[in-house]
Design an enzyme around this catalytic site. Structure first.
Site, PDB file in Angstrom:
ATOM      1  CG  HIS A 134     -47.406  -3.258  11.718  1.00  0.00           C
ATOM      2  ND1 HIS A 134     -47.583  -2.366  10.687  1.00  0.00           N
ATOM      3  CD2 HIS A 134     -48.172  -2.819  12.757  1.00  0.00           C
ATOM      4  CE1 HIS A 134     -48.436  -1.426  11.095  1.00  0.00           C
ATOM      5  NE2 HIS A 134     -48.801  -1.686  12.345  1.00  0.00           N
ATOM      6  CD  GLU A 157      -2.563   1.655   0.191  1.00  0.00           C
ATOM      7  OE1 GLU A 157      -2.397   2.789  -0.311  1.00  0.00           O
ATOM      8  OE2 GLU A 157      -3.367   0.811  -0.257  1.00  0.00           O
ATOM      9  CB  ILE A 195     -19.459  10.721  -6.518  1.00  0.00           C
ATOM     10  CG1 ILE A 195     -18.920   9.333  -6.172  1.00  0.00           C
ATOM     11  CG2 ILE A 195     -18.511  11.794  -5.989  1.00  0.00           C
ATOM     12  CD1 ILE A 195     -17.610   8.985  -6.864  1.00  0.00           C
ATOM     13  CB  VAL A 219     -17.268  13.833 -15.200  1.00  0.00           C
ATOM     14  CG1 VAL A 219     -18.028  15.143 -15.173  1.00  0.00           C
ATOM     15  CG2 VAL A 219     -15.761  14.074 -15.056  1.00  0.00           C
ATOM     16  N   GLY A 220     -17.150  10.723 -13.236  1.00  0.00           N
ATOM     17  CA  GLY A 220     -16.743   9.331 -13.378  1.00  0.00           C
ATOM     18  C   GLY A 220     -15.325   9.097 -12.906  1.00  0.00           C
ATOM     19  CD  GLU A 259     -23.287   9.324  -1.712  1.00  0.00           C
ATOM     20  OE1 GLU A 259     -23.804   8.194  -1.763  1.00  0.00           O
ATOM     21  OE2 GLU A 259     -22.113   9.524  -1.336  1.00  0.00           O
TER      22      GLU A 259
END
Length: 466
Positions: A445, A35, A184, A270-271, A187
């Protein structure tokens, strides 16, 4: 000298990578994960989790302005932007530390640095500790993706933001232009609108949330407009002119008309495109198309021993899809039997705006293609006692069935907590339940989940509360 020979090396520790590592550890594979930044990847640190923390703050702030509906009074309601962001970052830090614990628990070696393919069964790592080389029987590429940029609309981190800058605003902008109306974009539009920003959303397609069912998209647009958002569809941002503290966007609609909108900040949503660069893919013979690694139904790249998962291999770009693929890839390379390829119609999608949107399976338009006979059921939240008691009467559950077989083809929802409810239909699809099982299921319920039952009943002319 530490042993650098592994059964599996995973490059990238986002949801796909770290879950793959956990599963590999469970199966007794000697595993390392490489990482370059923080464990958990974009999702835990700059995506799924911290954005939900921000949206929770927005939800609470929104509810505080409705207190009198519930017989409660409060004065001088305000917010502290820095504190909102601080809480979000703390949540992300907590989750990233949780991944560290999981790696230790499952005896996964965490190697900090940038990893790349360096010949058959080899991964070169370059990090703060210098250069090293790992040997692996199998390699999983899980490097994720980044925000896509369009010519002339490139983010600068100050006036034009990607999701990353949008998550840590130094102050709440008074006006905002959002380019793109996928999950995205919507949101962030919902978050900033809740805190008082004048928000304009521009979408090149003819409706917002274009991957959702058209009926749900229309209801979402109405709800967002009611909240004060401006929504421009079939529209394209042609250029951005930056000023000292604002941006003026030139927007052209489908009919050729042009207008200019000035906003303090712009969010480009835009992606995304896969992180395929500097991985040694070409030299290794791994095929890349349109910014994504090409794999078969088992996540195999075509080069023996090399797998790829998650956003790196394409849509749907969802953390839970990456997690599922991580487990699939590990179980495949470990030789487990009775595995099943991923069926994308069983992958749920969620948008955590206000109102929430969730779906799984085919839209009504897709389900009816080729002349297939379908049955569609709908149930409004206004017919649900719990929704009314919560003060959340606006919403809809829509279910789509094959008229001949009773197969659940798709489910689409908008309203309070639908991102939690959708899993009921996802389980039903996995179990290949038909309308018969769903109608025979007893829903508690009073709960919002009763809308799910009623929508199924409605598809077959048996709804009880409408």
């Amino acid at each position: 000298m530490a042993d650098t020979n592994y059964d599996l090396v995973i490059i990238g520790s986002g949801p796909g990578g770290y879950v793959a590592a956990v599963r590999a550890g469970q199966l007794g594979l000697k595993t390392a994960i490489v990482e370059r930044d923080a464990l958990g990847g974009i999702c835990l640190n700059w995506g799924c989790i911290p954005t939900k923390a921000l949206l929770r703050s927005a939800e609470i702030y929104h509810m505080l302005h409705r207190l009198e509906e519930f017989g409660i009074k409060a004065d001088n309601i305000s917010f502290d932007a820095a504190a909102v962001v601080k809480r979000s970052r703390k949540v992300a830090e907590t989750l990233s530390n949780g991944v560290k614990f999981l790696m230790k628990k499952n005896k996964v070696d965490v190697i900090e640095g940038v990893g790349r393919l360096a010949g058959a069964g080899k991964v070169a790592v370059e990090g703060k500790a210098g250069k090293s080389e790992l040997t692996a029987k199998n390699i999983i590429l899980a490097t994720g993706a980044r925000a896509r940029t369009l010519p002339g609309l490139e983010p600068d981190g100050k006036l034009v933001w990607t999701y990353r800058e949008a998550m840590v605003p130094p102050a709440m902008p008074k006006s905002l232009l959002v380019i793109g109306s996928g999950a995205i974009g919507i949101e962030f539009a919902s978050f900033y609108r809740a805190f008082g920003a004048e928000v304009t959303v521009v979408e090149v397609m003819d409706r917002i949330l274009p991957v959702e069912d058209a009926e749900i998209s229309e209801l979402a647009a109405k709800a967002f407009k009611k909240s004060g958002m401006t929504i421009l569809t079939s529209a394209k941002v042609e250029k951005l002119d930056k000023g000292a503290g604002s941006v003026t966007a030139t927007i052209v609609t489908k009919d050729g008309k042009s207008q200019q909108i000035t906003a303090e900040r712009v969010i480009s949503a835009v992606g995304i495109t896969g992180n395929v660069e500097n991985l040694g893919l070409e030299a290794a013979g791994v095929k890349v198309e349109r910014g994504h690694v090409v794999v078969n139904e088992w996540l195999e790249t075509g080069v023996k021993g090399i797998y790829a998962i998650g956003d790196l291999v394409g849509a749907p770009w969802l953390a839970h899809k990456a997690m599922h693929e991580g487990v699939m890839a590990v179980e495949r390379l470990a030789g487990l039997k009775e595995l099943h390829p991923l069926d994308v119609t069983k992958v749920p999608g969620c948008t955590y705006s206000y109102p929430q949107i969730a779906s799984v399976g085919l839209t009504e338009a897709k389900a009816g293609e080729g002349g297939r006979e379908i049955r569609v059921g709908r149930f409004p939240f206004r017919g649900n006692g719990k929704a009314i008691a919560l003060g959340e009467p606006d919403g809809l559950v829509k279910t789509i069935f094959d008229a001949k077989t009773g197969e659940l083809l798709g489910a689409h929802m908008i309203g309070a907590e639908v991102t939690e409810l959708i899993q009921g239909y996802t389980v039903a699809k996995t179990l290949e339940a038909t309308e018969a099982e769903l109608m025979q299921t007893i829903f508690p319920h009073p709960t919002l989940s009763e809308t799910m039952h009623e929508s199924v009943l409605d598809a077959f002319g048996r709804a009880l509360h409408i």
